[in-house]
Design an enzyme around this catalytic site. Structure first.
Site, short mmCIF file in Angstrom:
data_model
loop_
_atom_site.label_atom_id
_atom_site.label_comp_id
_atom_site.label_asym_id
_atom_site.label_seq_id
_atom_site.Cartn_x
_atom_site.Cartn_y
_atom_site.Cartn_z
N SER A 142 0.83 -1.20 0.00
CA SER A 142 0.00 0.00 0.00
C SER A 142 0.88 1.26 0.00
O SER A 142 1.67 1.46 -0.92
CB SER A 142 -0.97 -0.05 1.19
OG SER A 142 -1.99 0.91 1.05
N ASP A 267 -9.82 -3.32 -5.93
CA ASP A 267 -9.30 -2.69 -4.71
C ASP A 267 -10.21 -1.54 -4.28
O ASP A 267 -10.39 -0.58 -5.02
CB ASP A 267 -7.88 -2.17 -4.98
CG ASP A 267 -7.16 -1.73 -3.71
OD1 ASP A 267 -7.80 -1.12 -2.83
OD2 ASP A 267 -5.95 -1.98 -3.61
N HIS A 295 -7.97 -4.97 -1.05
CA HIS A 295 -6.78 -4.19 -0.71
C HIS A 295 -5.90 -4.99 0.25
O HIS A 295 -6.29 -5.24 1.39
CB HIS A 295 -7.17 -2.86 -0.08
CG HIS A 295 -6.00 -1.94 0.14
ND1 HIS A 295 -5.38 -1.28 -0.88
CD2 HIS A 295 -5.31 -1.61 1.27
CE1 HIS A 295 -4.38 -0.56 -0.41
NE2 HIS A 295 -4.31 -0.75 0.90
#
Length: 323
Positions: A142, A267, A295
């Site tokens: 991320s 996502d 995610h």
């Protein structure tokens, strides 16, 4: 190069929010690899907390540096899983907790952000000096993936990484900020902003903050928070400059080290418009796209007792081939 991912979601659990939430809800067994803490001094008189895999390794064993996501740490499930796989492979591995993340409080009146590559550059140089015979490999998740890709693209010749992997990267920070403020994704925004505000209360007072702390604690979106806190705290004129300069998408063409990006089209932190096209990728970058995965989810197996993380094996297979 863009290719289809081999990931197959757990039976009946392909929904993007289910995939995203399963790890957070503790419904997937997460290992507890042994770690030891090192407080690493920085040249600006600040410090980082490094959590090392506490295991013996050969002098030339690969060294894996893991960068976590927004408000994450070495305790994040994806970090623990990758440390565990590194342990099984008899590698060295370390999680760099970003400034003020986890249970370590940094010294300076600042924190971290999605484009902070200076700390990675300084740390990787130190790791290279400490373990000159060890191939240095990187893994970013991320926000940490955005930092890693930006570093690789802005320092293609100088980087000490031999290869890298990045997962669920917010390639465009403005787009990610917009996406997470809509629909069910507001839940993620609320949770992360709660943690960010708790960190502000812990670190700053009305007197010590260089921004309006009381107003910052009333913000409700990433965009508001980044404009009022993240940008000015780290030398940007505002969120527009911060997002423009720190988004990793613009750096993908110049990456020269072998790099795997794993991303899910569903996502909930992003939109499909944020996914780079093939002509935006250098020849060293491979983007594996899955229609599902959420995610940093990518949970496979069967409910309820056979759920498992798919990412560690895929990431380690790629990195091992480059080491």
């Amino acid at each position: 190069m863009i290719s289809a991912s081999a990931f197959k979601p757990a039976t009946g659990l392909g929904n993007r929010h289910v995939q995203t939430l399963l790890p957070a809800l503790g419904l997937v067994d997460t290992p507890e690899p042994p770690v030891r803490r090192e407080i690493f001094p920085l040249p600006d008189d600040d410090s980082l907390a490094l959590d090392w895999l506490d295991a013996e390794a050969a002098p030339d064993a690969p060294l894996l540096l893991i960068l976590h996501g927004l408000e994450g740490s070495s305790r994040s499930s994806y970090a623990r899983c990758l440390l565990d796989r590194a342990h099984a492979c008899q590698w060295r591995a370390v999680v760099m907790n970003f400034r003020d993340c986890g249970d370590h409080r940094n010294r300076l009146p600042r924190r971290y952000h999605a484009g902070e590559t200076g700390d990675v550059e300084y740390l990787t140089a130190a790791l290279h000096d400490r373990f000159p015979n060890a191939p240095l490999l990187g893994a970013g998740f991320s926000l940490g993936g955005n930092v890693l890709l930006k570093h690789l693209g802005e320092s293609p010749h100088a980087t000490h990484f031999r290869a890298a992997v990045a997962v669920s990267v917010p390639f465009e920070l403005q787009g990610a900020s917009d996406a997470i403020s809509k629909g069910f994704s507001k839940l993620y925004q609320w949770h992360l902003m709660r943690n960010m505000k708790m960190a502000l209360r812990r670190k700053f007072s009305v007197q010590s903050a260089s921004f309006d702390l009381e107003s910052a604690l009333k913000t409700r979106t990433f965009e508001q928070f980044d404009d009022m806190v993240t940008a000015p705290l780290h030398g940007f004129a505002g969120k527009t400059e911060y997002y423009a300069k720190c988004s990793s998408r613009q750096f993908l063409r110049t990456i020269e080290r072998p790099t795997l990006i794993v991303h899910a089209s569903d996502d909930p932190f992003m939109t499909t418009a944020m996914i780079p096209t093939a002509d935006e990728l250098s020849g060293a970058v491979k983007l594996e796209l899955s229609p599902t995965g959420g995610h940093v989810g990518f949970i496979e197996g069967r409910w309820p007792r056979r759920l498992r993380y798919w990412l560690p094996e895929r990431l380690m297979t790629f990195l091992a081939a480059q080491a």
